[in-house]
Design a protein around this motif. Structure first.
Motif, short mmCIF file in Angstrom:
data_model
loop_
_atom_site.label_atom_id
_atom_site.label_comp_id
_atom_site.label_asym_id
_atom_site.label_seq_id
_atom_site.Cartn_x
_atom_site.Cartn_y
_atom_site.Cartn_z
N THR A 206 0.77 -1.13 -0.18
CA THR A 206 0.06 -0.08 0.07
C THR A 206 1.10 1.12 0.08
O THR A 206 0.54 2.21 -0.65
N LEU B 44 -7.23 2.23 -4.77
CA LEU B 44 -7.72 1.05 -4.19
C LEU B 44 -7.47 -0.11 -5.21
O LEU B 44 -6.94 -1.11 -5.08
N ALA B 47 -3.78 -0.43 -5.56
CA ALA B 47 -2.98 -1.07 -4.30
C ALA B 47 -3.61 -2.63 -4.41
O ALA B 47 -2.58 -3.44 -4.34
N ILE B 123 -5.92 -8.70 2.40
CA ILE B 123 -6.43 -7.45 2.25
C ILE B 123 -7.62 -7.27 3.05
O ILE B 123 -7.74 -6.16 3.71
N TYR B 130 -5.97 -0.13 3.94
CA TYR B 130 -6.20 0.47 2.48
C TYR B 130 -6.99 1.54 2.37
O TYR B 130 -6.77 2.41 1.63
#
Lengths: 228, 145
Positions: A206, B44, B47, B123, B130
């Motif tokens: 990230t 998003l 990522a 995730i 995130y």
């Protein structure tokens, strides 16, 4: 590159400094990561110095997270980090890491890398590979942001899309016990390495995106299309 | 509810299968927040793709990913050519974006997010991280307007 005290100063200044600071932290963390890698290549991965560096790397990751999550928290963590490095100087025999306080921020000099058969490291622990990924991502994100100026109304049309996509999603979920012959590439098994390593690696994924945005300057990046 | 909180609730509902809630909340996005939302979703998407593609990042890998997606969505729901183009654009073939409109990009990004965020336990476990990273980007964008 900045030292931690400089980082604190940056954090304490205006909001605009946040992105730059996040970039600096990531950059420092990357340097520390490289140094750790060199230690490992030299077979000194288990040494106290390497352990100390790993700790520093972890701390930097905390700083970065705090930085993006909340300024006050980040400043606190950064201050603690300074105190820690004062109290526990990093002694790395034969590797000039310089003043302990400078370890986390300053340029670090590593022993000559000896590229050997040590390829067990994960892809993004490899400094060169990391740079390549970062640069590829930077370009890719710049590309993806081109359309933003054309996106004027989120609500109705996107609500319909959400509705369609959400209701149309029916993933096949093979039982873990049955053989998956569909050839679905699963994400890497969760059991690779220790849980902690995975956590750090995942955070870096990230971070990559955000630092790339920050480095590029999201404002510049996203408004470019408007002028066209 | 502030902008980022709204975005967060939309995506959280969307990736956990609460589609109707997500759609309803999407209608509440103000026009002036559209571009911030675009940045939020793009972050998003990038990522998620970055997390998912651990090996080669090329046209073949993108195509294979899209082939799996074909099995996972009802027919006519997703424009798979756009999805492939978008992923390949992220991987460096930027000219592919020329033929993709902003709305197509948004739709394709959402479909990819739906899949990846559903199928990656990692995730899911760190969804908040995130989302807060995406919020940073949304703030950047809001500040730039």
């Amino acid at each position: 590159m900045s030292t931690i005290p400089e980082l604190i100063a940056k954090l304490s200044s205006d909001q605009a400094g946040v992105d730059e600071a996040a970039g600096s932290v990531e950059s420092s963390r990357h340097d520390v990561g490289q140094l750790i890698a060199h230690f490992e290549e030299l077979g000194a991965g288990d040494s106290a110095a390497a352990a100390s560096l790993r700790h520093t790397e972890e701390q930097l990751e905390h700083v970065r997270h705090g930085l993006l999550g909340g300024m006050a928290k980040a400043i606190e963590t950064a201050r603690r980090l300074v105190e820690q490095s004062k109290g526990h100087p990093t002694t790395a025999p034969s590797v000039p890491v310089g003043d302990p306080r400078a370890v986390v921020g300053d340029a670090v000099t590593a022993p000559e890398p000896k590229p050997g058969p040590n390829s067990l490291r994960r892809e993004h622990d490899d400094p060169d590979e990391g740079d390549k990924r970062r640069s590829q991502h930077q370009k890719g994100l710049r590309t993806l942001s081109r359309n933003i100026g054309d996106y004027k109304k989120a609500s109705e049309e996107t609500a319909k899309s959400i509705d369609k996509i959400g209701h149309g999603y029916r993933p096949e979920r093979p039982n873990p016990g049955t053989t998956a012959t569909v050839g679905v590439p699963e994400p890497p098994p969760e059991s690779i390495g220790a849980g902690k390593e995975l956590h750090v690696a995942d955070a870096a994924a990230t971070a990559l995106v955000v630092t790339v945005f920050a480095a590029e300057g999201a404002a510049r990046l996203f408004t470019r299309r408007k002028r066209e | 509810m502030n902008r980022n909180e709204l975005f967060k609730q939309i995506i959280t509902a969307f990736v956990s299968g609460h589609t109707d809630t997500a759609a309803e909340l999407t209608r509440k996005i103000k026009d002036e927040d559209s571009q911030a939302y675009f940045g939020y979703v793009t972050t998003l998407f990038a990522a998620g793709v970055d997390h998912w593609f651990t090996g080669e990042r090329d046209a073949a890998a993108a195509r294979s990913f899209v082939n799996d997606m074909r099995q996972e969505f009802d027919e006519g729901v997703v424009n798979f050519l756009v999805v492939e183009g978008l992923i390949r654009a992220l991987f460096g073939e930027d000219e592919l974006l020329d033929d993709i409109s902003a709305q197509e990009q948004m739709d394709a990004s959402l479909a990819v997010i739906r899949k990846i965020f559903d199928q990656s336990q990692e995730i899911r476990d760190r969804l908040d991280d995130y989302l807060s990273d995406a919020a940073v980007m949304a703030d950047e964008l809001a500040g730039s307007q």
